[in-house]
Each structure stands twice: as C-alpha cells, then as structure tokens.
Design an enzyme around this catalytic site. Structure first.
Site, mmCIF file in Angstrom:
data_model
loop_
_atom_site.group_PDB
_atom_site.id
_atom_site.type_symbol
_atom_site.label_atom_id
_atom_site.label_comp_id
_atom_site.label_asym_id
_atom_site.label_seq_id
_atom_site.Cartn_x
_atom_site.Cartn_y
_atom_site.Cartn_z
ATOM 1 N N ASP A 1 -1.767 49.592 -52.158
ATOM 2 C CA ASP A 1 -0.850 49.299 -51.092
ATOM 3 C C ASP A 1 -1.615 48.777 -49.601
ATOM 4 O O ASP A 1 -0.839 48.099 -48.949
ATOM 5 C CB ASP A 1 -0.364 50.493 -50.633
ATOM 6 C CG ASP A 1 -0.859 51.824 -50.378
ATOM 7 O OD1 ASP A 1 -2.326 51.691 -50.847
ATOM 8 O OD2 ASP A 1 -0.555 52.670 -49.957
ATOM 9 N N SER B 1 -1.206 52.904 -55.793
ATOM 10 C CA SER B 1 -1.924 53.227 -54.510
ATOM 11 C C SER B 1 -2.751 54.420 -54.969
ATOM 12 O O SER B 1 -2.821 55.452 -54.101
ATOM 13 C CB SER B 1 -1.118 53.596 -53.424
ATOM 14 O OG SER B 1 0.054 52.598 -53.442
ATOM 15 N N ARG C 1 9.458 52.741 -56.430
ATOM 16 C CA ARG C 1 10.343 51.891 -56.114
ATOM 17 C C ARG C 1 10.236 50.661 -57.311
ATOM 18 O O ARG C 1 9.036 50.155 -57.509
ATOM 19 C CB ARG C 1 10.312 51.168 -54.904
ATOM 20 C CG ARG C 1 10.518 52.133 -53.743
ATOM 21 C CD ARG C 1 10.539 51.270 -52.436
ATOM 22 N NE ARG C 1 9.417 50.807 -52.001
ATOM 23 C CZ ARG C 1 9.157 49.604 -51.229
ATOM 24 N NH1 ARG C 1 10.093 49.121 -50.561
ATOM 25 N NH2 ARG C 1 8.118 49.077 -50.915
#
Length: 917
Positions: A656, A602, A539
């Site tokens: 994350d 992450s 994203r």
C-alpha cells in the site's frame, strides 16, 4: 377581654400606619422584581466587560483572575499556616489537613488587634507588624523549627499574575496604609519576615477572603463553585471557564475569578437605584465615589444608612415628635449590630427602644415600630441587591456549562450574614425567585476565609507535587533535537544495512525490492482490477484509466473479513478473497473478462519479481496459518483454480505504501517517496539500482519498500523506549517486533496513552485514584480519541464526555492532564516519523549529489489525515532535520486501489516495451 382586643386593634392599626408612613418616605429603597431582574442583567454585562481584554481597563467590576485553578479533592494533607488581613481583626492560623479517607481539618488560631495607627500608617510598619504577630504565633505554638507553606488571605482588590503574587489596586473598608498601593504585598511581607532570622516560611498563595470562603466550603461540598462575603465589606468569586478569561493565557480548565463586585456602579450604572441617603453616606466616607454597590449592602455601612434616614425623618417631624438628640448627629453611632438587634424576632421592638434611648431619644411605641421598619427596609434592600448580583453569577455558571438546570453550592461568610437574624432567609428566597432553574444550596463557611487560604495553599502544594510527577512522566516522551538527530542517523545506517547483501539478513529495516521500476508517464490506459487486503476490510475495485487527460474512474465494493478467517487457515482466507472477487465481477457484469489485476497486499513480502511476493510475517492482527514463507500470488492463483469460474491475469503484488507513492506520482512527477501514517507505519522510495545489491543490474531506479516498522528491533531505540512502550509491546500479538511502528502508528498510540493513564491513576494523580473497569481493557482507548481530545475546537467539557464514555469520571484538572498525555504521545510519534523521513530525503539528496533538492512525499493514513497536529509536527521535524531539502507533502487519493491499478498499468506498459525491443 374587650380592652385587650381594643389594645391589639390599636396596636395593629398603629403598626400599619407607621409602616405605610415609612414605606412612603423610603419608596425609592423598595426594589420590585422587575428592577432586580434589570440589575441582574446590568451586572451580567459588567462581568462580561471585566473579563474582556479591551473592555477591562474601563470596567468597574474588575473580574480579577486569582490563579486558583482547582478546588480541594480531599487528597490534600500536611500542615499549613494561614494569615487573614482585611477584616476587623487580624488572625494567624495553623491548619492540619489529613486525608486518611476522611476529610479532616484541625486548626489552632490566634487573633491579634489591628490598631488604627497601624492600618492607616506606613505600609512597611503594617507588614512588619504582621510578621511580628506571625513570629509570636509560631513561637507560642513551637513551630519555629518547621518549614511551613503559608497562605495569605488579603481581602482587598489585587491584580495577580500568579498565585503567589498580588499588586494592591486600592485599599477599601477602613484600611489606608501609605505606600502599598501598586506594590506586591507578598514580597512586602516576605521582606518583613526576613527581619526574623528564625522564620522559615514559604508564601505559596495570596488569596482573597471570598476565594478562601469558596475553598473552605468546597472542601466539605465538591459542588461549591461560588464564594460570597457579606460582612464588613461584600464581594463574590466563582469558577469561570479559562476560555472566557481574556486576561490570562490559555483556554484549558477553569480559574476562580474574584469579581470585586463592591465597585459595581462606580461608573454610574446604578444611579437610578441610589438614593439621597446613599449619596450622603458616600460623601462622608474614606473613599468617596468608590465601592458604591458595597456601600448599599455591607455591614460597614448599613447602620450609618439607618442613622441618616432617622435624622432626616426626625427633621421632617415624622419621628420622635421632631426632636433630634446630639448623638443622632454623630457619624457611626448606629452600627450594623444595632440594625440586626432591632430586627430580632419578638425582642426586636424592645431592642429598638433600648437602642434609641441610648442615643438620648425618647421614642413612642409608634417611633419604635417606624424605626424597626426602617431597619428592615435597609437590610432587605441589601439582601435584594446581593441576590441580584449572585443570580447573575449563577446564570453565567449555568450557561457556561450549557445546562438547562444547574445544581450548585454557594459558600457564604461574613458578619452581616451571620449575625442578622432575617438576612440569610431573605437572600436565599430572592435568589431562588430570580433563578428558578438553579438548585442552590447555601453553605455557611465555618471557620471563614483563613481556613480557605490554608486550603488554597494545600491545593497549591498538592498540585505542585502532582505537577512534578506528571512532568516526570511526560518528560519521557520529549525528544531533544540531539535525540532526533541521533534517530535520523541510526535510521540512515539501517537503510544501508538493508540494501547491502552481506548485512541484509540481519537488518531490522528490510529494504525490500518491489520490482516497481517506473513511475506513471501519462500514457497508461485500459481497465484494471485491483484487490486491497491490509486491514479488517477487503476491497475489490475496477479502475478505468484514460490516457492523455489523466483521468481515473473507479468502482469498488467493500467486504468484511471476519476474525475467524483472519486467524484461520491460509486456504480459508484465500477462498474467502476469491468468493469476494466473484461477487464483485457478478455485480459489475464482468464475469468472462480476463482483466490485468494488481494485488495490494499490505504485509511485509520478499519479492523476486513484480508478480511474486513471499509473505515474511503477518502484522496488524492477521494470523492465518500456512502463509508465512509462501508466495501469496501462487496462493491466490490456486484459490482461483479451485473455484474454476474465471481467470485473471495477476500482474503485480503491491504494497500500500508503494501504491500511495504511485497515485501521487501520477499527479506530480517530483513524487519519489510514499508514506503511510495510519493503522500501520511504513515508507517506500525510489532508489538507484546501483545501490540495491539484492537485485541484478545497475541501470535506472526501483522502488524500495523499507518496512521501517521493524526499526529498533535490534535495541537501537532502547534509550527512548519507555516503560509504557514496553507494556504495549508485551501485550501485543508480536512482542519484540515492529518497535518503531509501535511508537508511531495509529494502532498503538491510544494503547500507550491508556498505559500512562493507568500509571498516573495508580499514583493518585488522576481520576481520584480510581481505575475504571473499562480503563483496564486493552484497546479501549482508540487513537481516534486522541484526535478528538487534542482538537483545538473541543472544550474541556467535551473531553470530559469522551472520558465518560470510557467510564472515567474526570474533573477539569483530569481532562487537562489527559489532553497533555495525548499531546505528548502523538507529538513523539510525529517527531519519530519526521526523523525517519528526514533520513530518506537526505539520502536521496546525497545520492544525486545535490546541494539543494525538491521532493514530493505522497502520504496516506488516518493519523496524518485526521489528527489535528500530527501533520504539522511531522513537517516541522523534517524541515529541522533535513534543512537542505524542500519537502512537499501530497495527500494520496486511494493508494491501495488506484495505486495498485497504476502499478499494474505501468508494469503492462514496461512489459510491452520490452517485447517491442
């Protein structure tokens, strides 16, 4: 020739006249289709009443739970004994059930008389007599040395609370033994058997004869889910959904309900249908006012009804020229076998004449025709009433299954159904007319209910054995309080190892410093870019933060990362990422803006500062080459240079988990822990700088990314690591690594369940021992299925549908087991999470020297959000293992996007503050 015609005409005319005469006289006994549909509706209402907890005490149709939960599946085997008490004869039976691929049952049996003085005498004597007969049977069959399970068919209404117990509600038919009502017949029989020292028999099941009939037929036809008896007495049973049976705990699966429909109408519901003859018969019976439906149907009463009608017609001068014989006045002189004989095709009239003559009457041709028609009307009414109640049951089954058309089989037994020449076809025809949307097969139960009791016993012993094996598997996933405390303490030790300089290189829980040193204070503002890489999607976000009102607006775009790029070269991966950023900046019209950027990455990274992150190792299916050991920020900068279209200010590399903590910290200043319970599993928290030996300085706090997924890689969890965990680990991309994550995270739970299902199926405990091709496929059992299967709102039918998608044809019992397996695996995961989290909150409390501490945990991840029980079990476990901490859980809003922007904003603020100094 003419004379023959004249005779035939005379006879036909005579027949018509007699039939009309009887029809007029018995007008009330002829039931129209409309009346039958009405009776059907009344019976449906009565069933509903019997099933409801509040309405059952006053219901006349008792709907007794039988605790028979499964029909035979063909895998039953062994030797069983069976007793049958309740009909006109008492029978003992030895049943040998063998599987060997074909359903094979061999039986040896012996009938014993039931003398009146025994069945109407003292209860103790009755059971002693039964025990004596059983002992006699076992001696003659040389079974004394064996320990055999026994099923008792007991054809009277009993209240059961388990399969091997039954409290007699009331005697029916001809039985009237004293002192039995209100007591448990199984313990009475067990006590009576104690008199025979050499008898070693285990009563596993008490079964109503109706249930026995259903089970016998179900052994031959798995579609059979209704049993009906039309004999001395009448009754029916069927498989009801547990969720509709208020009287029994639990909503899972089905249970056979014994309707005891003979008592339908005892509350006055059939008064408009009953005739003067029914009332007269009832008054002369052993149990006036009771079993009124049965008294209109069953073999014990039909002959008597015919006798009462003939007597009244004779008195009215409509038969035998008004003459009555003394025999016609004697109760019980006409029996059901006589009624059956009168209706025989062709020889019926001759039989009628013979029967009437035996009663001392002198019947004319006209009398014989009339009497035969009386028999027809009485037995036809019996079949009609039976059909109406049966149609109500079939409709209920169809509605329970939410089907437009139901295909089912009804198992039938009983002397009336067997010996009456016209009865079966009349019954079948009316049932099919009343329920046109059910395809019903009627199956005659060959050896009656006794074989059925043995089948129930066989199924009970199969289920008992299976239950033991299933429980053995599930027990591996049950963690005791002691084990959980041990895990919490081990996790605590690993934290310390990871924080200390000397032990850090060997620690399995890496405790990585993130260089995130402050939480948001509300003064952050500006536009930030955020990147989020950590799963199959990538994203890019634009985050606008406004100070004062603490408001955040976000714009984002999602890009897929193809497998060939996830597992290609590092350059290809980062070029793809930059391509996505370029697309997004174009899309937002921001091509020239130089924005501060936070990069959510992450994967385990070792950081030397907030904007440097060296990838330790890929996880979650990523395998891009030339990345491990490299600084991902440098790789991203290089890729931006290669493209040479725009420049970005990369301020922070963010995990994350940290992002999750920051988003919640923006809303709640008590938030010092971030938790991810989704595809992966991780936790971060704010640690005192003085405890972090890997970083210079003792002032303030820094967020530590624990990377706790590696907990247990040194073997410290081997005592709870099951064979199924080993299978999952060996089949994964990184065998031997991330042990804790593989027992707790969404990426693996479904796979653990799949391994267990394969093992149970191999043991023949599930899916009839058939492993479908799809079940052999890795990853086919997704974790979302666990959430769906364990949802409290899902009925078992829907669980079966989910399993069907996986190519698994499951029975109700299978579905229950699958649900239990899912529950055991997800429960263990939540408890392991809880133990880890308890370790950290206890550490924070002790570090701050507090007696009691309040702390907020920011949580994200699909497992926590979507699984119906995960979050509750996690919270309960933390409460038990860290009782002095008051832990609040807060769902994070987009930790990896918004969180990354907040970290970037805080880092910018802190940089500015340093410059100002």
């Amino acid at each position: 020739m003419f004379a023959v015609h004249l005779m035939a005409f005379y006879f036909t005319k005579l027949k018509e006249d007699q039939i009309k005469k009887v029809d007029r006289f018995l007008y009330h006994m002829r039931l129209s289709d409309e009346t039958l549909l009405d009776i059907m509706a009344r019976f449906q209402a009565e069933m509903q009443k019997g099933l409801g907890k509040d309405t059952n005490p006053t219901a006349s149709v008792k709907m007794l739970p039988t605790f028979v939960r499964a029909i035979p599946d063909g895998s039953e085997n062994g030797e069983f004994l069976s007793l049958d008490l309740g009909g006109s004869k008492f029978r003992v039976l030895k049943v040998q059930v063998s599987e060997e691929g074909k359903r094979n049952v061999q039986m040896e049996s012996q009938f014993y008389p039931t003398p009146n003085e025994i069945i109407r005498g003292n209860g103790t004597e009755l059971f002693e007599y039964v025990a004596d007969c059983l002992a006699d049977f076992m001696k003659t069959k040389e079974l004394m040395q064996k320990k055999l399970p026994l099923g008792l068919t007991f054809s009277f209404p009993c209240k059961q609370t388990k399969l091997e117990e039954g409290i007699l509600l009331s005697w029916t038919k001809k039985f009237k033994a004293r002192g039995v009502q209100g007591t448990d017949v199984v313990s009475s029989l067990t006590n009576a058997m104690k008199r025979h020292q050499d008898l070693d028999v285990d009563i596993l099941a008490l079964v109503n004869d109706t249930v026995g009939t259903m089970m016998t037929c179900a052994y031959d036809d798995p579609y059979c889910e209704v049993g009906v008896i039309i004999g001395t007495g009448t009754n029916a049973c069927y498989m009801e959904d547990m969720s509709n049976i208020d009287l029994v705990e639990g909503d899972e699966g089905r249970m056979c309900v014994n309707t005891e429909w003979g008592a339908f109408g005892d509350d006055g519901a059939l008064e408009d249908i009953r005739t003067e003859f029914d009332r007269e018969l009832d008054l002369g019976s052993l149990n006036p006012g009771k079993q009124l439906f049965e008294k209109m149907i069953s073999g014990l009463y039909l002959g008597e009804l015919v006798r009462l009608i003939l007597l009244k017609m004779a008195k009215a001068g409509l038969l035998f020229g008004g003459e009555k014989s003394s025999a016609l006045h004697i109760k019980g002189k006409i029996e059901t076998r006589h009624v059956a004989a009168m209706e025989r095709y062709k020889e019926g009239l001759a039989n009628t004449r013979e029967i009437l003559t035996d009663l001392g009457l002198e019947p004319s041709d006209a009398d014989c025709i009339a009497v035969q028609h009386v028999s027809t009307i009485v037995s036809f009414r019996s079949a009609n009433l039976c059909a109406a109640a049966l149609a109500a049951i079939l409709t209920r089954l169809r509605e329970n299954k939410k089907l437009v058309r139901l295909r089912t089989t009804v198992g039938v037994d009983g002397t009336l159904y067997k010996i009456h020449p016209q009865y079966p076809k009349r019954l079948h025809k009316v049932v099919r007319k009343l329920v046109p949307n059910c395809d019903v097969r009627f199956l005659l139960s060959e050896s009656g209910s006794t074989k059925g009791a043995a089948m129930v016993t066989a199924v009970a012993s199969r289920l008992q054995a299976q239950r033991k094996q299933i429980d053995k598997v599930l027990a591996l996933f049950r963690l005791t309080q002691e084990q959980l405390v041990g895990i919490r303490n081990k996790m605590r030790v690993e934290f310390e190892y990871g924080l200390k300089k000397d032990t850090h290189p060997l620690a399995t829980v890496k405790m990585l410093p993130t260089y995130v040193c402050g939480m948001p204070d509300g003064t952050e503002k500006g536009k930030f870019l955020a990147l989020d890489l950590g799963g199959t999607n990538f994203r890019v976000l634009l985050v606008k933060i406004r100070s004062g009102r603490r408001s955040v607006r976000m714009y984002n775009k999602i890009f897929a990362i193809p497998l060939e790029i996830m597992q290609g070269t590092g350059e290809e991966l980062f070029d793809h990422i930059v391509q996505c950023i370029a697309d997004f900046l174009d899309y937002m019209g921001l091509k020239g803006a130089q924005l501060p950027l936070g990069f959510t990455f992450s994967f385990p990274c070792r950081q030397a500062s907030i904007d440097k992150g060296t990838l330790i190792e890929w996880t979650k299916g990523f395998k891009a080459t030339d990345c491990e050991g490299e600084d991902v920020v440098d790789m991203l900068r290089e890729a931006i240079k290669r493209r040479n279209e725009f420049d970005l200010d990369i301020v922070a590399v963010v995990n994350d988990t940290v992002g999750t903590m920051m988003t919640c910290g923006y809303e709640d200043s008590n938030c010092e822990v971030g938790l991810i319970a989704g595809t992966g599993s991780n936790m971060c928290y704010m640690e005192e700088m003085r405890n972090i030996e890997l970083v210079e300085g003792d002032e303030g706090k820094m967020c530590i990314n624990t990377e706790w997924g590696g907990f247990g890689d040194n073997g410290c969890l081997d005592d709870i690591h099951t064979q199924y965990d080993k299978e999952v680990d060996e089949g994964s991309l990184n065998p031997g690594k991330q042990r804790y994550e593989k027992m707790t995270s969404g990426m693996y739970l479904g796979e653990i369940v799949r391994q267990i299902l394969i093992d149970l199926t191999k043991q023949g405990l599930l899916f009839r021992g058939q492993i479908s091709e799809r079940l052999r496929t890795r990853g086919i059992f997704e974790t979302k299925f666990l959430s769906q299967i364990e949802s409290d709102r899902l009925a078992l039918l829907q669980v079966r549908r989910i399993l069907q998608q996986l190519g698994l044809d499951s029975t109700c019992e299978d579905s229950i087991v699958v649900k239990e397996v899912c529950g055991a695996v997800s429960r263990r995961a939540a408890q392991l999470y809880g133990a880890g989290l308890a370790a950290i909150v206890e550490k924070r409390r002790e570090d701050q020297g507090l007696e009691h501490m309040r702390i907020t945990v920011g949580v994200d991840g699909t497992l926590y959000k979507l699984h119906p029980h995960f979050s509750r079990i996690l919270r309960e476990t933390v409460k038990e293992l860290a009782p002095q901490c008051d832990v609040m859980f807060m769902l994070s809003e987009d930790g990896s996007g918004k969180g990354a922007a907040l970290i970037t904003a805080v880092a910018k603020r802190l940089q500015q503050a340093q410059r100002d100094h």
